[in-house]
Design a protein around this motif. Structure first.
Motif, PDB file in Angstrom:
ATOM      1  N   GLY A 129       0.803  -1.663   0.014  1.00  0.00           N
ATOM      2  CA  GLY A 129      -0.030  -0.019   0.219  1.00  0.00           C
ATOM      3  C   GLY A 129       1.150   0.973   0.233  1.00  0.00           C
ATOM      4  N   GLY A 130       2.200   1.401  -0.701  1.00  0.00           N
ATOM      5  CA  GLY A 130       2.903   2.344  -0.143  1.00  0.00           C
ATOM      6  C   GLY A 130       3.061   3.480  -1.463  1.00  0.00           C
ATOM      7  N   ALA A 131       2.830   4.718  -1.113  1.00  0.00           N
ATOM      8  CA  ALA A 131       2.988   5.087  -2.710  1.00  0.00           C
ATOM      9  C   ALA A 131       4.008   6.194  -2.972  1.00  0.00           C
ATOM     10  N   ASP A 132       4.899   5.363  -2.256  1.00  0.00           N
ATOM     11  CA  ASP A 132       5.821   6.103  -3.665  1.00  0.00           C
ATOM     12  C   ASP A 132       7.740   5.311  -2.808  1.00  0.00           C
ATOM     13  N   VAL A 133       8.796   5.157  -3.401  1.00  0.00           N
ATOM     14  CA  VAL A 133      10.142   4.358  -2.835  1.00  0.00           C
ATOM     15  C   VAL A 133      10.769   5.208  -3.268  1.00  0.00           C
ATOM     16  N   LEU A 134      11.699   5.938  -2.185  1.00  0.00           N
ATOM     17  CA  LEU A 134      13.222   6.867  -2.201  1.00  0.00           C
ATOM     18  C   LEU A 134      14.444   5.783  -1.492  1.00  0.00           C
ATOM     19  N   ILE A 135      15.488   6.061  -2.559  1.00  0.00           N
ATOM     20  CA  ILE A 135      16.300   5.510  -2.382  1.00  0.00           C
ATOM     21  C   ILE A 135      17.217   5.956  -1.536  1.00  0.00           C
ATOM     22  N   LYS A 136      18.500   5.372  -0.434  1.00  0.00           N
ATOM     23  CA  LYS A 136      18.985   5.479  -0.233  1.00  0.00           C
ATOM     24  C   LYS A 136      20.279   6.016  -1.112  1.00  0.00           C
ATOM     25  N   PRO A 137      20.863   6.832  -0.438  1.00  0.00           N
ATOM     26  CA  PRO A 137      21.353   8.168   0.456  1.00  0.00           C
ATOM     27  C   PRO A 137      20.738   9.232  -0.065  1.00  0.00           C
ATOM     28  N   VAL A 138      19.184   9.783   1.233  1.00  0.00           N
ATOM     29  CA  VAL A 138      18.232  10.794   0.356  1.00  0.00           C
ATOM     30  C   VAL A 138      18.655  11.955  -0.253  1.00  0.00           C
ATOM     31  N   ASN A 139      18.307  12.462  -1.105  1.00  0.00           N
ATOM     32  CA  ASN A 139      18.387  13.136  -1.561  1.00  0.00           C
ATOM     33  C   ASN A 139      17.320  14.462  -0.912  1.00  0.00           C
ATOM     34  N   PRO A 140      18.158  15.447  -0.256  1.00  0.00           N
ATOM     35  CA  PRO A 140      16.836  16.216   0.424  1.00  0.00           C
ATOM     36  C   PRO A 140      15.687  16.829  -0.646  1.00  0.00           C
ATOM     37  N   GLN A 141      15.996  17.710  -1.537  1.00  0.00           N
ATOM     38  CA  GLN A 141      14.821  18.622  -1.850  1.00  0.00           C
ATOM     39  C   GLN A 141      14.001  17.401  -2.668  1.00  0.00           C
ATOM     40  N   THR A 142      14.602  16.380  -3.176  1.00  0.00           N
ATOM     41  CA  THR A 142      13.616  14.840  -3.779  1.00  0.00           C
ATOM     42  C   THR A 142      12.365  14.856  -2.565  1.00  0.00           C
ATOM     43  N   LEU A 143      13.348  14.645  -1.753  1.00  0.00           N
ATOM     44  CA  LEU A 143      12.897  14.251  -0.720  1.00  0.00           C
ATOM     45  C   LEU A 143      11.360  15.074  -0.575  1.00  0.00           C
ATOM     46  N   LEU A 144      11.289  16.070  -0.620  1.00  0.00           N
ATOM     47  CA  LEU A 144      10.620  17.577   0.150  1.00  0.00           C
ATOM     48  C   LEU A 144       9.303  17.663  -0.572  1.00  0.00           C
ATOM     49  N   GLU A 145      10.060  17.515  -1.666  1.00  0.00           N
ATOM     50  CA  GLU A 145       9.136  17.174  -3.088  1.00  0.00           C
ATOM     51  C   GLU A 145       7.601  16.253  -3.208  1.00  0.00           C
ATOM     52  N   MET A 146       9.151  15.319  -3.014  1.00  0.00           N
ATOM     53  CA  MET A 146       7.716  14.081  -2.741  1.00  0.00           C
ATOM     54  C   MET A 146       6.883  14.204  -1.618  1.00  0.00           C
ATOM     55  N   LEU A 147       7.457  14.607  -0.724  1.00  0.00           N
ATOM     56  CA  LEU A 147       6.264  14.153   0.478  1.00  0.00           C
ATOM     57  C   LEU A 147       5.521  15.652   0.252  1.00  0.00           C
ATOM     58  N   ALA A 148       5.640  16.231  -0.430  1.00  0.00           N
ATOM     59  CA  ALA A 148       4.471  17.641  -0.200  1.00  0.00           C
ATOM     60  C   ALA A 148       3.666  17.527  -1.899  1.00  0.00           C
ATOM     61  N   ALA A 149       4.425  16.687  -2.565  1.00  0.00           N
ATOM     62  CA  ALA A 149       3.600  16.608  -3.580  1.00  0.00           C
ATOM     63  C   ALA A 149       1.971  15.029  -3.376  1.00  0.00           C
ATOM     64  N   HIS A 150       2.974  14.221  -2.365  1.00  0.00           N
ATOM     65  CA  HIS A 150       2.392  13.495  -1.760  1.00  0.00           C
ATOM     66  C   HIS A 150       1.297  13.635  -0.807  1.00  0.00           C
ATOM     67  N   ILE A 151       0.947  14.578  -0.311  1.00  0.00           N
ATOM     68  CA  ILE A 151       0.579  15.533   0.811  1.00  0.00           C
ATOM     69  C   ILE A 151      -0.585  15.720   0.232  1.00  0.00           C
ATOM     70  N   ARG A 152      -0.247  16.626  -0.501  1.00  0.00           N
ATOM     71  CA  ARG A 152      -0.789  17.482  -1.533  1.00  0.00           C
ATOM     72  C   ARG A 152      -2.300  16.360  -1.741  1.00  0.00           C
ATOM     73  N   ALA A 153      -1.910  15.353  -2.389  1.00  0.00           N
ATOM     74  CA  ALA A 153      -2.539  15.118  -3.142  1.00  0.00           C
ATOM     75  C   ALA A 153      -3.314  14.052  -1.867  1.00  0.00           C
ATOM     76  N   ALA A 154      -2.713  13.532  -0.674  1.00  0.00           N
ATOM     77  CA  ALA A 154      -4.089  12.833  -0.162  1.00  0.00           C
ATOM     78  C   ALA A 154      -4.539  13.825   0.368  1.00  0.00           C
ATOM     79  N   GLY A 155      -4.844  15.155  -0.070  1.00  0.00           N
ATOM     80  CA  GLY A 155      -5.666  16.242   1.134  1.00  0.00           C
ATOM     81  C   GLY A 155      -6.825  16.460  -0.225  1.00  0.00           C
ATOM     82  N   GLN A 156      -6.144  15.810  -1.842  1.00  0.00           N
ATOM     83  CA  GLN A 156      -7.506  16.285  -2.027  1.00  0.00           C
ATOM     84  C   GLN A 156      -8.017  14.547  -2.482  1.00  0.00           C
ATOM     85  N   ALA A 157      -7.425  13.794  -2.320  1.00  0.00           N
ATOM     86  CA  ALA A 157      -8.746  12.141  -2.111  1.00  0.00           C
ATOM     87  C   ALA A 157      -9.094  12.692  -0.913  1.00  0.00           C
ATOM     88  N   GLY A 158      -9.286  13.419   0.176  1.00  0.00           N
ATOM     89  CA  GLY A 158      -9.286  12.416   1.364  1.00  0.00           C
ATOM     90  C   GLY A 158     -10.876  14.022   1.540  1.00  0.00           C
TER      91      GLY A 158
END
Length: 136
Positions: A107-136
C-alpha cells in the motif's frame, strides 16, 4: 485582525519517520524539521501506535526493521479507515524492482532510495500530502 476575522495560523503538518538506524532518523529529521512536525521511532510496532494516535499527514518507513518490517507497518496503518489515505513512502537502500513491488503491494505510495536527496524528499512529500488531501 482583518475585516473582523482573526488570522488563521495553520498547524504544521506531521510526518512520522520509522527507521531502526539512529543516523537515518537524524538525517531525515534534519531535512524535515523546518517544514514539518516530525515524529520519529526506531520501532515498527511503535510507528503503528504513533500513527494511530497522531494521524500524520505522511509516513516515511524503512523497509527492514527488527520488530515489524516496513511493509507490515504500512499494512497495519492502511487497515485503519482514518489512516487509509495517508501516503506511506518507503526509504530503502535497495534499488530493485522487488523492493518497489513489495512496497506497492503493502500500500506504499512511493519509494525513495538511500542516500536521500533532501530536495527530492521534500518535493515527494509535498506532492503526496497534497494529493492525499485532495483525495480525502
Amino acid at each position: 485582525m482583518r475585516h473582523g476575522r482573526p488570522l488563521v495560523t495553520r498547524e504544521p503538518q506531521t510526518v512520522l519517520i520509522a527507521d531502526d538506524s539512529v543516523t537515518n532518523l537524524h538525517v531525515l529529521n534534519n531535512i524535515l524539521r523546518r517544514h514539518y512536525r516530525v515524529r520519529a521511532t526506531r520501532s515498527g510496532e511503535r510507528a503503528v501506535e504513533i500513527a494511530t494516535r497522531d494521524h500524520p499527514q505522511a509516513v516515511l518507513l524503512d523497509i527492514m526493521m527488527p520488530d515489524l518490517d516496513g511493509p507490515d507497518v504500512c499494512r497495519r496503518i492502511k487497515a485503519q479507515p482514518e489512516l487509509a489515505q495517508v501516503p506511506v513512502i518507503f526509504i530503502t537502500g535497495r534499488e530493485d524492482d522487488a523492493a518497489r513491488d513489495l512496497c506497492a503491494a503493502a500500500g506504499g505510495a512511493d519509494v525513495l532510495i538511500k542516500p536521500v536527496n533532501p530536495q527530492t524528499l521534500l518535493e515527494m512529500l509535498a506532492a503526496h500530502i497534497r494529493a492525499a488531501g485532495q483525495a480525502g
